[in-house]
Write a protein that holds these residues in place. Structure first.
Motif, PDB file in Angstrom:
ATOM      1  N   VAL A 139       9.119  -4.766   2.629  1.00  0.00           N
ATOM      2  CA  VAL A 139       8.605  -5.798   3.535  1.00  0.00           C
ATOM      3  C   VAL A 139       9.552  -6.001   4.712  1.00  0.00           C
ATOM      4  CG1 VAL A 139       8.093  -8.254   3.752  1.00  0.00           C
ATOM      5  CG2 VAL A 139       7.267  -6.989   1.768  1.00  0.00           C
ATOM      6  N   LEU A 140      10.836  -6.062   4.441  1.00  0.00           N
ATOM      7  CA  LEU A 140      11.805  -6.232   5.531  1.00  0.00           C
ATOM      8  C   LEU A 140      11.729  -5.072   6.514  1.00  0.00           C
ATOM      9  CD1 LEU A 140      14.883  -7.559   3.516  1.00  0.00           C
ATOM     10  CD2 LEU A 140      13.494  -8.854   5.150  1.00  0.00           C
ATOM     11  N   GLN A 141      11.576  -3.865   5.994  1.00  0.00           N
ATOM     12  CA  GLN A 141      11.460  -2.696   6.861  1.00  0.00           C
ATOM     13  C   GLN A 141      10.189  -2.767   7.702  1.00  0.00           C
ATOM     14  OE1 GLN A 141      13.888  -0.265   7.017  1.00  0.00           O
ATOM     15  NE2 GLN A 141      12.757   0.452   8.807  1.00  0.00           N
ATOM     16  N   LEU A 142       9.090  -3.196   7.096  1.00  0.00           N
ATOM     17  CA  LEU A 142       7.833  -3.334   7.831  1.00  0.00           C
ATOM     18  C   LEU A 142       7.941  -4.371   8.940  1.00  0.00           C
ATOM     19  CD1 LEU A 142       5.039  -3.179   5.112  1.00  0.00           C
ATOM     20  CD2 LEU A 142       5.280  -1.668   7.078  1.00  0.00           C
ATOM     21  N   LYS A 144      10.530  -5.222  10.656  1.00  0.00           N
ATOM     22  CA  LYS A 144      11.271  -4.644  11.774  1.00  0.00           C
ATOM     23  C   LYS A 144      10.388  -3.704  12.586  1.00  0.00           C
ATOM     24  CE  LYS A 144      15.721  -4.898   9.380  1.00  0.00           C
ATOM     25  NZ  LYS A 144      16.823  -4.128   8.741  1.00  0.00           N
ATOM     26  N   THR A 145       9.542  -2.943  11.884  1.00  0.00           N
ATOM     27  CA  THR A 145       8.624  -2.031  12.576  1.00  0.00           C
ATOM     28  C   THR A 145       7.576  -2.804  13.356  1.00  0.00           C
ATOM     29  OG1 THR A 145       8.934  -0.386  10.830  1.00  0.00           O
ATOM     30  CG2 THR A 145       7.003  -0.128  12.245  1.00  0.00           C
ATOM     31  N   LEU A 146       7.036  -3.868  12.756  1.00  0.00           N
ATOM     32  CA  LEU A 146       5.993  -4.655  13.415  1.00  0.00           C
ATOM     33  C   LEU A 146       6.511  -5.342  14.661  1.00  0.00           C
ATOM     34  CD1 LEU A 146       4.230  -6.264  10.321  1.00  0.00           C
ATOM     35  CD2 LEU A 146       3.371  -4.431  11.771  1.00  0.00           C
ATOM     36  N   ASN A 147       7.793  -5.689  14.669  1.00  0.00           N
ATOM     37  CA  ASN A 147       8.372  -6.326  15.850  1.00  0.00           C
ATOM     38  C   ASN A 147       8.399  -5.393  17.048  1.00  0.00           C
ATOM     39  OD1 ASN A 147       8.821  -8.788  14.628  1.00  0.00           O
ATOM     40  ND2 ASN A 147      10.904  -8.277  13.977  1.00  0.00           N
ATOM     41  N   GLY A 171       9.058   7.107   1.495  1.00  0.00           N
ATOM     42  CA  GLY A 171       8.706   6.629   2.823  1.00  0.00           C
ATOM     43  C   GLY A 171       7.458   5.757   2.762  1.00  0.00           C
ATOM     44  N   PHE A 172       6.817   5.574   3.910  1.00  0.00           N
ATOM     45  CA  PHE A 172       5.608   4.762   4.029  1.00  0.00           C
ATOM     46  C   PHE A 172       4.430   5.661   4.393  1.00  0.00           C
ATOM     47  CE2 PHE A 172       9.094   1.920   4.595  1.00  0.00           C
ATOM     48  CZ  PHE A 172       8.677   0.661   4.198  1.00  0.00           C
ATOM     49  N   LYS A 173       3.244   5.327   3.855  1.00  0.00           N
ATOM     50  CA  LYS A 173       2.028   6.054   4.181  1.00  0.00           C
ATOM     51  C   LYS A 173       0.940   5.073   4.619  1.00  0.00           C
ATOM     52  CE  LYS A 173       2.739  10.512   3.022  1.00  0.00           C
ATOM     53  NZ  LYS A 173       2.547  11.658   3.940  1.00  0.00           N
ATOM     54  N   ALA A 174       0.306   5.368   5.754  1.00  0.00           N
ATOM     55  CA  ALA A 174      -0.895   4.637   6.153  1.00  0.00           C
ATOM     56  C   ALA A 174      -2.049   5.173   5.323  1.00  0.00           C
ATOM     57  CB  ALA A 174      -1.164   4.816   7.641  1.00  0.00           C
ATOM     58  N   THR A 175      -2.744   4.298   4.610  1.00  0.00           N
ATOM     59  CA  THR A 175      -3.734   4.734   3.632  1.00  0.00           C
ATOM     60  C   THR A 175      -5.052   3.982   3.795  1.00  0.00           C
ATOM     61  OG1 THR A 175      -2.920   3.106   2.032  1.00  0.00           O
ATOM     62  CG2 THR A 175      -1.964   5.319   1.933  1.00  0.00           C
ATOM     63  N   ARG A 176      -6.082   4.539   3.160  1.00  0.00           N
ATOM     64  CA  ARG A 176      -7.348   3.831   3.013  1.00  0.00           C
ATOM     65  C   ARG A 176      -7.486   3.385   1.568  1.00  0.00           C
ATOM     66  NH1 ARG A 176     -11.131   6.818   0.255  1.00  0.00           N
ATOM     67  NH2 ARG A 176     -10.780   9.084   0.124  1.00  0.00           N
ATOM     68  N   LEU A 177      -8.404   2.456   1.325  1.00  0.00           N
ATOM     69  CA  LEU A 177      -8.663   2.024  -0.042  1.00  0.00           C
ATOM     70  C   LEU A 177      -9.337   3.141  -0.836  1.00  0.00           C
ATOM     71  CD1 LEU A 177     -10.098  -1.580   0.519  1.00  0.00           C
ATOM     72  CD2 LEU A 177      -7.766  -0.957  -0.168  1.00  0.00           C
ATOM     73  N   GLY A 178      -8.868   3.383  -2.042  1.00  0.00           N
ATOM     74  CA  GLY A 178      -9.561   4.264  -2.949  1.00  0.00           C
ATOM     75  C   GLY A 178     -10.638   3.496  -3.698  1.00  0.00           C
TER      76      GLY A 178
END
Length: 250
Positions: A139-142, A144-147, A171-178
Motif C-alpha cells: 500500500v505504501l508503495q502504491l 507513492k506511485t499514485l502521487n 512486483g505489481f500486476k494490473a489485473t482484471r477480475l477472474g
C-alpha cells in the motif's frame, strides 16, 4: 494527506492495526471501523435504527454498523477533518473475482469513492495471514506511485497480496477480475432444540484464473491491482435493448 482507514473485519482485527501503524509514519490517519466482523456485508446501509459510534482514541472510532455505515459516518460528519482518501483493509482473506460482489472490504472503499474520495481496498490471500506487513508495504508503495500519476475519478483500486514475505514479492500486476465456480451447496445442521439451521456453503474454486486475472497474479507471487468502477451499466447492450423495446412497444 489525511487517510481514513476502515475495514470489514472489525476494529480489533490485526490487519487494520498493521495498516494504520504503517500509514501513520508518513500520513495523518483516522480509523473508523465496524464494532464486529462484518465479512460479506457488501454495500448494506443501516437505515431502520440509529448508529452508535464509540471513540477509543484520538481520531479512532468503532461503529455498531456495517463497513459502508462506518465510512459514510466518517466522511459526512463524524470526523472533524475531512479525509483525502479511504483505504479499507487489510482484510484476512482474498477479495478476487466474484468476491467483490459480497465483500465488505470492497464496500467500504466503494462508499468512500461514492462520496468523492480516492479509494483502495487491500486484502491478503489467506484467512490466517502471517505477513500483513507485506500488504502494508504494498500500500505504501502504491501511494507513492499514485502521487506521481492520476486515475479516473470513478476508479477504486482492489489490491490482493500473496501471504509471503515482502522479499519474495515479484512486483505489481494490473489485473482484471477472474471468476469462480458457483458456490458449494448450503449446509444444514440441527440446533440444540432439533430445529434446522443453515450455513452458506464455501465459495467455489477459481474458474477463470488465467494470465491477466487477479487469481493468476497472486499465485505467481505478484501483488494484484484491479481497477473497479461503481457504474454497473452494460453500455454495449444499450442499443440492442433499445431496439427490442421499440419492437415491444409497437
Amino acid at each position: 494527506m489525511h487517510i481514513l482507514v476502515s475495514n470489514d473485519d472489525g476494529y480489533r482485527a490485526p490487519g487494520i492495526a498493521v495498516l494504520a501503524n504503517a500509514l501513520s509514519v508518513e500520513y495523518e490517519i483516522s480509523i473508523v471501523a465496524p464494532e464486529r466482523n462484518c465479512s460479506g456485508a457488501s454495500n448494506s446501509l443501516t437505515l431502520e435504527r440509529g448508529l452508535r459510534a464509540c471513540q477509543i482514541a484520538e481520531n479512532s472510532f468503532y461503529v455498531d454498523g456495517t463497513p459502508t455505515d462506518t465510512v459514510h459516518l466518517a466522511v459526512t460528519g463524524l470526523l472533524k477533518k475531512m479525509p483525502d482518501m479511504v483505504i479499507s483493509g487489510i482484510n484476512a482473506g482474498a477479495n478476487m473475482g466474484d468476491d467483490v460482489l459480497y465483500s465488505g472490504t470492497i464496500a467500504a472503499a466503494m462508499e468512500g469513492r461514492h462520496l468523492g474520495l480516492p479509494a483502495i481496498a487491500v486484502s491478503m490471500n489467506s484467512y490466517m495471514p502471517a505477513h500483513f506487513d507485506t500488504a502494508a508495504k504494498a500500500v505504501l508503495q502504491l501511494l507513492k506511485t499514485l502521487n506521481k500519476g492520476s486515475f479516473a475519478a470513478s476508479t477504486i483500486l482492489n489490491v490482493n497480496v500473496p501471504d509471503i514475505p515482502w522479499a519474495d514479492i515479484k512486483g505489481f500486476k494490473a489485473t482484471r477480475l477472474g471468476n469462480r465456480h458457483k458456490s458449494e451447496g448450503m449446509i444444514m445442521q440441527r440446533d440444540p432444540r432439533g430445529d434446522p439451521m443453515y450455513w452458506i456453503g464455501p465459495p467455489g474454486e477459481a474458474q477463470d484464473a488465467g494470465e491477466g486475472t487477479d487469481f493468476y497474479a497472486v499465485t505467481q507471487h505478484y501483488v494484484s491491482v484491479t481497477p473497479l468502477q461503481i457504474d454497473l451499466t452494460r453500455y454495449d447492450s444499450l442499443a440492442e435493448l433499445e431496439n427490442w423495446l421499440m419492437i415491444q412497444h409497437y
